[in-house]
Scaffold this active site. Structure first.
Site, short mmCIF file in Angstrom:
data_model
loop_
_atom_site.label_atom_id
_atom_site.label_comp_id
_atom_site.label_asym_id
_atom_site.label_seq_id
_atom_site.Cartn_x
_atom_site.Cartn_y
_atom_site.Cartn_z
N ASP A 5 10.97 -10.68 1.61
CA ASP A 5 12.23 -11.20 1.08
C ASP A 5 13.20 -10.04 0.81
O ASP A 5 12.78 -8.91 0.58
CB ASP A 5 12.00 -11.92 -0.26
CG ASP A 5 11.35 -13.29 -0.08
OD1 ASP A 5 11.29 -13.80 1.05
OD2 ASP A 5 10.90 -13.84 -1.10
N ARG A 63 15.06 -13.48 8.85
CA ARG A 63 15.53 -14.73 8.21
C ARG A 63 16.95 -14.44 7.75
O ARG A 63 17.18 -13.45 7.04
CB ARG A 63 14.66 -15.08 7.01
CG ARG A 63 15.30 -16.19 6.14
CD ARG A 63 14.74 -16.22 4.72
NE ARG A 63 13.34 -16.57 4.69
CZ ARG A 63 12.50 -16.14 3.73
NH1 ARG A 63 12.93 -15.38 2.75
NH2 ARG A 63 11.24 -16.49 3.75
C1 LIG Z 1 14.03 -20.36 2.85
C2 LIG Z 1 14.96 -19.55 2.02
C3 LIG Z 1 14.67 -18.23 1.76
C4 LIG Z 1 15.56 -17.43 1.03
N1 LIG Z 1 15.30 -16.11 0.85
C5 LIG Z 1 16.20 -15.32 0.24
C6 LIG Z 1 16.04 -13.91 0.15
O1 LIG Z 1 15.05 -13.34 0.61
N2 LIG Z 1 17.01 -13.18 -0.48
C7 LIG Z 1 18.14 -13.77 -0.99
O2 LIG Z 1 19.02 -13.06 -1.51
N3 LIG Z 1 18.31 -15.11 -0.94
C8 LIG Z 1 17.37 -15.90 -0.34
N4 LIG Z 1 17.59 -17.25 -0.27
C9 LIG Z 1 18.68 -17.88 -1.08
C10 LIG Z 1 20.00 -17.92 -0.36
O3 LIG Z 1 20.49 -16.62 -0.21
C11 LIG Z 1 21.03 -18.79 -1.11
O4 LIG Z 1 21.23 -18.27 -2.39
C12 LIG Z 1 20.65 -20.25 -1.25
O5 LIG Z 1 19.92 -20.70 -0.13
C13 LIG Z 1 21.89 -21.12 -1.37
O6 LIG Z 1 22.71 -20.95 -0.23
P1 LIG Z 1 22.96 -22.07 0.91
O7 LIG Z 1 22.91 -21.39 2.23
O8 LIG Z 1 21.99 -23.17 0.76
O9 LIG Z 1 24.45 -22.48 0.75
P2 LIG Z 1 25.44 -22.79 -0.47
O10 LIG Z 1 26.81 -22.51 0.05
O11 LIG Z 1 25.00 -22.14 -1.74
O12 LIG Z 1 25.24 -24.33 -0.62
C14 LIG Z 1 25.56 -25.24 0.41
C15 LIG Z 1 25.07 -26.63 0.05
O13 LIG Z 1 23.63 -26.60 -0.03
C16 LIG Z 1 23.19 -27.46 -1.05
N5 LIG Z 1 22.44 -26.66 -2.07
C17 LIG Z 1 22.41 -25.33 -2.18
N6 LIG Z 1 21.63 -24.96 -3.22
C18 LIG Z 1 21.19 -26.09 -3.78
C19 LIG Z 1 20.34 -26.39 -4.87
N7 LIG Z 1 19.80 -25.44 -5.65
N8 LIG Z 1 20.08 -27.69 -5.16
C20 LIG Z 1 20.60 -28.68 -4.39
N9 LIG Z 1 21.41 -28.46 -3.33
C21 LIG Z 1 21.69 -27.19 -3.03
C22 LIG Z 1 24.40 -28.11 -1.65
O14 LIG Z 1 24.64 -29.31 -0.96
C23 LIG Z 1 25.50 -27.12 -1.33
O15 LIG Z 1 26.77 -27.68 -1.29
C24 LIG Z 1 16.73 -18.04 0.50
C25 LIG Z 1 17.02 -19.37 0.78
C26 LIG Z 1 16.18 -20.13 1.53
C27 LIG Z 1 16.56 -21.55 1.86
#
Ligand SMILES: Cc1cc2nc3c(=O)[nH]c(=O)nc-3n(C[C@H](O)[C@H](O)[C@H](O)COP(=O)(O)OP(=O)(O)OC[C@H]3O[C@@H](n4cnc5c(N)ncnc54)[C@H](O)[C@@H]3O)c2cc1C
Length: 308
Positions: free
Chosen positions: A132, A185
């Protein structure tokens, strides 16, 4: 502002101690966290696999403070790899370098993660370790660490890392990783970063996410696109169709408990989906960050408590 409030709560020690020890806390966190034990992660992974999705298992925890804690964390991941093979789970593991002792003893962290990658590579089918990405003080160290392990003989298919679209440096980091054949990723990024190094507006982060997605999809290497954002997913699907990119040449990734409807829809439509399944006793900061991302989750959780 609400997000900042939850980040603040996620850092509150006494609330954390209380929540992690209380039965109510554990029940409430069940929406986003598999449980506290490896057996919980195995049970949830089996259920997710039955629904047609692969899994990455994460043992929750960040910065350890001494070598024994680092060895203990790595030991848990060794057990998880064992369980993956014994139960024929369609799963790999995700870990954080600070949890493996990066800040305590970098050599030890190298040895511990190296052993995990070797173990993963020895499995049939070969397993995989995803490192990560943490906050920006760790970006270069994480990339160097992963590149070094990836170069070791036998490791090349079993280790990859994460790139955050909000960082301005990410396009150039991707170029380096791709030139060495390293699986990535792509996520938007979860930490608070200064404007000097990170895009600030959602529009800029989203535009960079799409731009980088296209680079990854054209690379011929198997990558993961981690987002719950339907706009990002729609653009990816349209690009795959337009460019004749096979649906099994990359995967979408989402967090356990978030947008289950969308996860299932993607699988039904023939796209690959991997679910990030966290477990462990240190679930509180992770849980609070998820609530902060979408305050409506608080009402969802509260409704579930009332129903119990
Ligand atoms: C599999 C995976 C691994 C990850 N690994 C890392 C990592 O190693 N390092 C790192 O910095 N970040 C990591 N992240 C977190 C990532 O960076 C984001 O902070 C997080 O995924 C929210 O961004 P988003 O792309 O979903 O979009 P956003 O613009 O935040 O959200 C878009 C839409 O997604 C939905 N959504 C987002 N979050 C939520 C929630 N909590 N509950 C319900 N609906 C939600 C909503 O509908 C929202 O409008 C990871 C995320 C995933 C899915």
């Amino acid at each position: 502002m609400l997000r900042a409030f939850f980040v603040h709560l996620s850092e509150n020690r006494s609330l954390r101690n209380f929540a992690e020890r209380s039965a109510v806390g554990r029940r409430v966190s069940g929406r986003f966290v598999a449980g506290t034990e490896i057996a919980d992660a195995v049970r949830v992974t089996q259920a997710v696999n039955r629904a047609g999705m692969s899994v990455t298992i994460d043992n929750l925890g960040e910065n350890v403070t001494n070598p024994d804690e680092a060895r203990h964390s790595a030991g848990l991941y060794q057990q998880i790899l064992h369980e993956i093979a014994a139960n024929q789970l369609n799963a790999n593991i995700s870990l954080k370098l600070t949890h493996m002792g990066l800040d305590v003893d970098e050599k030890l962290a190298h040895a511990l993660v190296g052993e995990l990658v070797a173990k993963a590579a020895s499995l049939t089918p070969a397993g995989f370790v995803r490192v990560d990405m943490e906050g920006s003080p760790y970006t270069q160290r994480t990339l160097d660490f992963v590149r070094r392990l990836h170069r070791a003989p036998g490791n090349e298919k079993s280790i990859g890392t994460v790139i955050q679209a909000y960082l301005k440096r990410s396009e150039s980091d991707i170029e380096t990783l791709l030139s060495e054949g390293i699986r990535i990723r792509l996520c938007k990024g979860a930490y608070k970063e200064p404007a000097s190094i990170a895009f600030e507006s959602k529009a800029e982060v989203d535009a960079n996410y799409i731009k980088l997605t296209k680079v990854l999809m054209k690379s011929g290497i198997y990558h993961g696109l981690a987002t719950h954002d339907e706009a990002m997913i729609r653009e990816t699907q349209a690009f795959a169709t337009r460019e004749n990119i096979a649906r099994d040449s990359f995967e979408f990734q989402m967090l356990y408990g978030i947008r289950r409807d969308l996860q299932q829809r993607l699988v039904r439509d023939g796209w690959r989906m991997r679910v990030y399944v966290p477990f462990g006793t240190e679930w509180y900061p992770y849980f609070m960050r998820r609530l902060g991302e979408r305050p409506a989750n608080v009402f969802f959780i509260a409704r579930n408590i009332m129903r119990q």
